[in-house]
Design an enzyme around this catalytic site. Structure first.
Site, PDB file in Angstrom:
ATOM      1  N   ARG A  55       0.799  -1.200  -0.130  1.00 58.28           N
ATOM      2  CA  ARG A  55      -0.023   0.003   0.107  1.00 58.28           C
ATOM      3  C   ARG A  55       0.872   1.259   0.094  1.00 58.28           C
ATOM      4  NH1 ARG A  55      -2.169   1.396   3.838  1.00 58.28           N
ATOM      5  NH2 ARG A  55      -1.237   0.398   5.379  1.00 58.28           N
ATOM      6  N   HIS A 215     -10.983  -4.665  12.158  1.00 60.63           N
ATOM      7  CA  HIS A 215      -9.812  -5.417  11.398  1.00 60.63           C
ATOM      8  C   HIS A 215      -9.235  -6.186  12.298  1.00 60.63           C
ATOM      9  CE1 HIS A 215      -5.340  -4.880  10.135  1.00 60.63           C
ATOM     10  NE2 HIS A 215      -6.174  -5.626   8.938  1.00 60.63           N
ATOM     11  N   SER A 233       0.666  -6.803  12.144  1.00 59.45           N
ATOM     12  CA  SER A 233       1.643  -7.748  11.189  1.00 59.45           C
ATOM     13  C   SER A 233       2.706  -8.197  12.403  1.00 59.45           C
ATOM     14  CB  SER A 233       2.199  -6.943  10.331  1.00 59.45           C
ATOM     15  OG  SER A 233       2.911  -7.807   9.644  1.00 59.45           O
ATOM     16  N   ASP A 252      -9.483 -11.182   8.025  1.00 56.05           N
ATOM     17  CA  ASP A 252      -9.095  -9.852   8.089  1.00 56.05           C
ATOM     18  C   ASP A 252     -10.161  -8.761   8.617  1.00 56.05           C
ATOM     19  OD1 ASP A 252      -6.755  -8.296   7.724  1.00 56.05           O
ATOM     20  OD2 ASP A 252      -7.381  -7.577   5.868  1.00 56.05           O
ATOM     21  N   ARG A 316       2.426 -12.012  -1.534  1.00 49.88           N
ATOM     22  CA  ARG A 316       0.827 -12.141  -1.114  1.00 49.88           C
ATOM     23  C   ARG A 316       0.592 -13.425  -1.926  1.00 49.88           C
ATOM     24  NH1 ARG A 316      -1.436  -9.571   3.367  1.00 49.88           N
ATOM     25  NH2 ARG A 316      -0.221  -7.670   3.851  1.00 49.88           N
TER      26      ARG A 316
END
Length: 530
Positions: A55, A215, A233, A252, A316
């Site tokens: 991101r 989240h 994370s 998530d 990913r």
């Protein structure tokens, strides 16, 4: 299948072909034909996202409009942008898409029908439409016959902005317009921008309906009890929530309504760096035809090399949730009996497990603490405390207090137990002590979920003011108080006070917080720790 739809309502005209809700096989064929990716030895589509492998938070903006101006938590995370800049960029992207093949995915976000958001994702690349198909909730034929999107995502990675000249920060941009119900993405191929921008919209819309957006990951036991796991994370959220004895609701993003917990997603977006076939076999086995691998290096025979970080540490895999065996297919669970906050404390001073009062839960939820260690980010050589409000600050558009109040209300209403679990270090912290054994952490989480800590005696930690159990099944009692694991008790106190000070310094940014929540946080003063 080429289904005749028009995008004129979005002012996107003159496209060569518009392909709507193609099958995974068709999208894979298009992606390969258009040189967007290649197949791995097991059939996964492997793509390279180029310059942007994660991101780009400094390139996300929210259009400042009267309808939302007083509701957004403006700042470095939620940056405002003028609507004139949005309109200019939108016109340029629409013109850029003329004459191109366009791939559309119509689907949903949110497993609970009462709170579902129909979304349309308009993509320049076939693999991005495939990503949306795998990560969002897929419609059936009847859904598509009268589909009306409530929000639209337009992704044009090939269009590069002019940075400051366009009123932006770089060539990449993610612009969210709530009045026009459009998310405009350009300049970046990283698919996570599609997922996270849509979920950020959900995190803004749901509280107005009395739903707490989270989240987090969530699972459900054979006894019907639902559990929710928050964690940044590296804290073990995916590892601990993926439990062979419990069905995965989602990994998530979720909402918590009066009817219970529901998954936003239809898939998973798992990190694959150093993926271990034995320790993470659910993820490993999910990587097959229908999965997208981002920035993973392939060996000459097409085998993914998960240890290779040539392009990024943030490799990913995107796949449908039903590629995992033990799932809750409905994507829905009951009101949580237990909430787990995960932190990887590298300073070695926080208890391996502690029970939180409602006020302490709200304090730690707003804080969102974990720590980073050497190797996780460039330039980090010593443990570094990091705080992310609501354990997901980049995706929460409103003031963290709004989400914390929703949490507090639910803890009161449903009698939910909240535990803070440290998956980090003891015995002197990172570089000196040892990381808490995963088997111990699993045992502590299991005891919490099964209610085996309800009748155990607790003692308050005099610095962090959380309640430490004196015993836990299958865990040595001596490690439950972290000070016991340090040879130098005075050094422990010094380091604990240092971390407590970091908590307090971080919490000062929150304004008008009730005093009982502030008092539930760590103390910074010299006390005798016995």
């Amino acid at each position: 299948m080429n289904i005749d739809i028009k995008l004129g309502n979005l002012n996107i005209n003159g496209c060569k072909n518009i392909y709507r809700n193609l099958s995974v096989t068709q999208l894979t064929e298009f992606a390969i034909k258009r040189n967007e990716g290649v197949l791995s030895s097991k059939g996964a589509l492997v793509v390279n996202t180029g310059k942007y492998t994660g991101r780009s938070p400094k390139d996300r903006f929210i259009v400042k409009q009267k309808s939302i101006e007083d509701k957004i938590n403006w700042g470095e995370v939620n940056q405002p942008i003028d609507e004139k800049i949005f309109d200019k960029m939108y016109d340029q992207v629409a013109k850029y898409l003329e004459g191109k093949d366009i791939f559309v995915f119509d689907g949903f976000v949110g497993a609970a029908s009462k709170y579902t958001l129909p979304i349309r994702t308009v993509c320049e690349y076939a693999y991005e439409a495939m990503f949306a198909n795998q990560l969002f909730r897929r419609p059936d034929v009847e859904d598509l016959s009268n589909f009306q999107p409530e929000f639209n995502v337009i992704a044009a990675p090939g269009f590069k902005a002019k940075g400051k000249e366009d009123g932006l920060n770089s060539e990449a941009f993610v612009l969210v317009n709530f009045d026009k119900k459009i998310i405009l993405i350009g300049g970046t191929q990283y698919s996570g921008e599609i997922k996270k921008s849509v979920f950020s919209v959900m995190n803004f819309l749901l509280p107005k309906n009395g739903v707490m957006p989270m989240h987090c990951s969530a699972n459900i036991g054979n006894d019907g009890r639902t559990a929710v796991f928050f964690g940044l994370s590296g804290t073990g959220k995916t590892t601990l929530s993926t439990d062979p004895e419990r069905r995965l609701i989602g990994d998530d993003e979720h909402g918590w309504s009066d009817e219970g917990v529901f998954n936003f997603e239809g898939g998973c977006y798992a990190k694959t760096i150093k993926l271990d076939k034995d320790k993470e076999h659910e993820i490993y086995n999910a990587i097959k035809f229908g999965t997208i691998l981002e920035n993973v290096v392939l060996s000459p025979n097409g085998e993914p090399d998960y240890d290779n970080n040539k392009y990024t540490e943030n490799t990913r895999a995107a796949y449908p949730i039903d590629f995992i065996d033990n799932i809750e297919k409905s994507g829905i669970g009951g009101n949580p009996d237990t909430i787990i906050f995960l932190t990887a404390d590298a300073f070695g001073v926080m208890p391996p497990i502690a029970k939180l009062s409602k006020e302490a839960a709200m304090y730690h939820f707003m804080s969102g603490y974990t720590s980073k260690v050497a190797g996780t980010e460039r330039g980090i050589t010593e443990p570094k405390a990091t705080f992310s409000s609501c354990f997901g600050e980049p995706f929460m558009l409103m003031n963290p207090a709004v989400y914390a109040e929703l949490l507090g209300e639910r803890i009161d209403k449903y009698g939910t137990d909240v535990y803070l679990v440290n998956t980090g270090w003891l015995s002197g912290g990172y570089g000196k002590g040892n990381r808490i054994k995963l088997s111990y952490t699993r045992a502590m989480v299991k005891a919490a979920l099964e209610g085996k800590l309800k009748n155990v005696k607790f003692v308050e930690h005099p610095i962090f003011k959380v309640s430490m159990p004196l015993e836990c099944p299958d865990v040595p009692s001596e490690i439950l108080d972290p000070k016991n694991t340090w040879e130098d008790k005075e050094a422990y106190e010094i380091k604990a006070f240092e971390l407590a000070q970091k908590f307090q310094d971080n919490f000062k940014k929150f304004k008008n917080v009730p005093e009982d929540i502030i008092q539930a946080g760590p103390v910074v003063k010299e006390i005798l720790y016995v």
